[in-house]
Structures are given as C-alpha cells and as structure tokens.
Design a protein around this motif. Structure first.
Motif, PDB file in Angstrom:
ATOM      1  N   GLY A 138       0.895  -1.344   0.113  1.00  0.00           N
ATOM      2  CA  GLY A 138      -0.133  -0.068  -0.217  1.00  0.00           C
ATOM      3  C   GLY A 138       0.948   1.321  -0.029  1.00  0.00           C
ATOM      4  N   ARG A 139       1.999   1.090  -0.480  1.00  0.00           N
ATOM      5  CA  ARG A 139       2.973   2.185  -0.634  1.00  0.00           C
ATOM      6  C   ARG A 139       2.861   2.798  -1.843  1.00  0.00           C
ATOM      7  N   VAL A 140       3.661   4.034  -2.013  1.00  0.00           N
ATOM      8  CA  VAL A 140       3.902   4.994  -3.235  1.00  0.00           C
ATOM      9  C   VAL A 140       5.280   4.989  -3.241  1.00  0.00           C
ATOM     10  N   GLU A 173      14.024   8.935   7.716  1.00  0.00           N
ATOM     11  CA  GLU A 173      12.909   8.622   8.322  1.00  0.00           C
ATOM     12  C   GLU A 173      11.862  10.034   8.440  1.00  0.00           C
ATOM     13  N   ARG A 174      12.596  11.132   8.814  1.00  0.00           N
ATOM     14  CA  ARG A 174      11.799  12.195   8.997  1.00  0.00           C
ATOM     15  C   ARG A 174      11.112  12.709   7.384  1.00  0.00           C
ATOM     16  N   ALA A 222       4.778  10.900   3.621  1.00  0.00           N
ATOM     17  CA  ALA A 222       3.565  10.046   3.804  1.00  0.00           C
ATOM     18  C   ALA A 222       2.365  11.037   4.138  1.00  0.00           C
ATOM     19  N   LYS A 223       2.550  11.876   5.243  1.00  0.00           N
ATOM     20  CA  LYS A 223       1.709  12.753   5.498  1.00  0.00           C
ATOM     21  C   LYS A 223       0.948  13.558   4.277  1.00  0.00           C
ATOM     22  N   LEU A 224       1.929  13.999   3.645  1.00  0.00           N
ATOM     23  CA  LEU A 224       1.433  14.987   2.486  1.00  0.00           C
ATOM     24  C   LEU A 224       0.497  14.013   1.455  1.00  0.00           C
ATOM     25  N   PRO A 231       1.884   5.439   2.940  1.00  0.00           N
ATOM     26  CA  PRO A 231       3.106   5.076   3.157  1.00  0.00           C
ATOM     27  C   PRO A 231       4.028   5.249   1.993  1.00  0.00           C
ATOM     28  N   VAL A 232       5.424   5.862   2.246  1.00  0.00           N
ATOM     29  CA  VAL A 232       6.210   6.041   0.913  1.00  0.00           C
ATOM     30  C   VAL A 232       7.286   5.129   1.217  1.00  0.00           C
ATOM     31  N   HIS A 233       7.879   4.623  -0.118  1.00  0.00           N
ATOM     32  CA  HIS A 233       9.270   4.055  -0.158  1.00  0.00           C
ATOM     33  C   HIS A 233      10.185   4.903  -0.965  1.00  0.00           C
TER      34      HIS A 233
END
Length: 272
Positions: free
Chosen positions: A199-201, A217-218, A224-226, A230-232
């Motif tokens: 489920g990530r982009v 991490e930051r 991810a918030k944007l 979740p983002v890879h």
C-alpha cells in the motif's frame, strides 16, 4: 484503461492473492509458468484474439487454454490463466499484460513472505541506476538482435549471489521479454508493484549528499503525511542539485534544491 479491463485486472489480482495465501504454493514456480504463458500469447496474435473474443463462450476459451498449456504448466498457474480468459478484456493485449503482471506479483509476494521485499525494491532501483549510467550495459541488455539466453545469462552474472533471487528473476524477465517497452520503464513498473504490495507509493528522492537514517525517516514521514499513504524512498545522490532535495512521486515533482532556486532567480533577472 477501460472499465472492463480494470475490473478483470482486479479480479485476477484477487485470485492471485487468494492462491498465494496458501503456504504450499511455490510463488517462484508459479511466476515462471505465468511468464511462459505471457511469452506464448505475446507471440501468437491470433491466439490472444481468440482468448479475448467476447463472442466466444468462456468455457470454450478455458478448454482451449487447458489443451494448450495443461501439460506444460502447473495446476495453480493454469487455474489463474483460465480464470483470466473467462473475464472480459477491452483489447487482446490487456490479457497478456495482466498475466505478465500476475507473474511479477507472484515473485513479489514470494519476496514479501520471505521478508525481503524492501531489499527487492532497493535492488530494482539500484540496477536501474546502473543501467542508466552505462550505455554499453544498456545496449547489451536491450539489443533486439541479441540472443535472449545470452542476455539472461548476463543478468545472472551481474546479480547472481549479489541480489535477491526475486530481483534477478524479475530483471531477467524484462530483458528476455521486453514486449516493446524500455528496460527502465519495466523496472519502474515492477518497483510500483512491489511498493503497492504494502500500500505504498514510490518517491524518487534526489539529494546532493547521502541522507542519514534519521533524515530518511523524517523525509518519509513528511511525504507520507503529504500523500496520505506510506512512502518507499528511492534515493539518488547527484551533486548537481547543490543542496536541498528534489522529490518525484509519479508525475508530481517537489523541487527544493539550491540549483532550482538559482535557476528561478536567473529567470527572474532575465525577465526584468
């Protein structure tokens, strides 16, 4: 993509997910079988037209698949292919695309079960960067006149023992059956499938210097918030950006590099 193909793709994905939920399924063998079917249908235009003809009864198409592939592929792959030919497709090529995608996903699911999916994603990205940086290597892997076996052997020499088996097999499938696309676009497609498994982009991040784990991490949390998922992160170091970060997610680009700000300043001066 038409609604018919979209629905059929979704149904095919559900069948694959249900099948691979069983611990007894050999995902690598399943992938190889589906890749073999892809190769046949890609070559045989008339066959794929028959198998996607809406006027032909679904059972007749399934029987044809059984007669052609029943003795050549495993029962699990056969079930998936017969299920696909019973569905409706907007174009004959859509069926082949879907079966090829199922083949790639079978490898990806196997890697996920083995706890190696993050590595596979990173290896696909790094291999793509390696190919992009070597015209000689790219030519050797994409030469249509070159022997397919030789190209696969080259991939195995490059990645064998250095990358996860799923990565090697995915890259080998691209060089042996490019199906009219570039190697880079195929690698990007497989990366998206791997990210989508969780489920990530995928975000391509370009920076002037390597990021620390804390910075990764930051940045990942902020992106991810944007985007709401979740983002890879695929991180590329390029001193030409002069600092800051450039992020590409799909067609969207977030530019925050010094080089970009300097370009903007120069354009402003020219316009005065």
């Amino acid at each position: 993509m038409s609604s018919a193909t979209r629905q059929s793709n979704a149904a095919a994905r559900e069948r694959l997910e249900a099948l691979t939920d069983r611990a007894s399924v050999d995902t690598s063998a399943l992938s190889a079988d589906l890749q073999a079917v892809t190769g046949v249908l890609d070559r045989e235009i008339g066959l794929r037209r028959i198998l996607t003809d809406p006027a032909t009864d679904g059972q007749r198409k399934a029987d044809l698949v059984n007669s052609l592939f029943g003795a050549k592929i495993g029962a699990d792959a056969l079930d998936l292919v017969t299920g696909s030919v019973r569905s409706r497709w907007s174009a004959p090529r859509d069926l082949v695309d879907s079966i090829e995608q199922q083949a790639a996903l079978a490898e990806i699911i196997g890697a996920d079960k083995a706890g190696a999916l993050d590595e596979v994603e990173d290896e696909l990205f790094r291999f793509g960067r390696t190919v992009a940086g070597s015209n000689e290597l790219r030519a050797a892997l994409t030469d249509n006149a070159a022997d397919r076996t030789a190209k696969v052997a080259l991939v195995e020499r490059l990645l064998g023992g250095k990358a996860r088996p799923a990565t090697t097999k995915l890259v080998a499938s691209l060089v042996s059956q490019p199906r009219g696309r570039s190697l880079e676009s195929g690698l990007e497609e497989f990366s998206r499938l791997a990210a989508g498994r969780r489920g990530r982009v995928v975000a391509l991040v370009t920076v002037a210097v390597p990021l620390s784990d804390r910075q990764k991490e930051r940045l990942g949390a902020s992106l991810a918030k944007l985007v709401g998922r979740p983002v890879h992160l695929n991180i590329e170091v390029d001193p030409a950006v002069l600092g800051g970060v450039r992020v590409q997610i799909g067609d969207e680009i977030i530019e925050g590099t010094i080089a970009d700000r300097m370009d903007g300043a120069r354009q402003g001066l020219v316009g005065q």
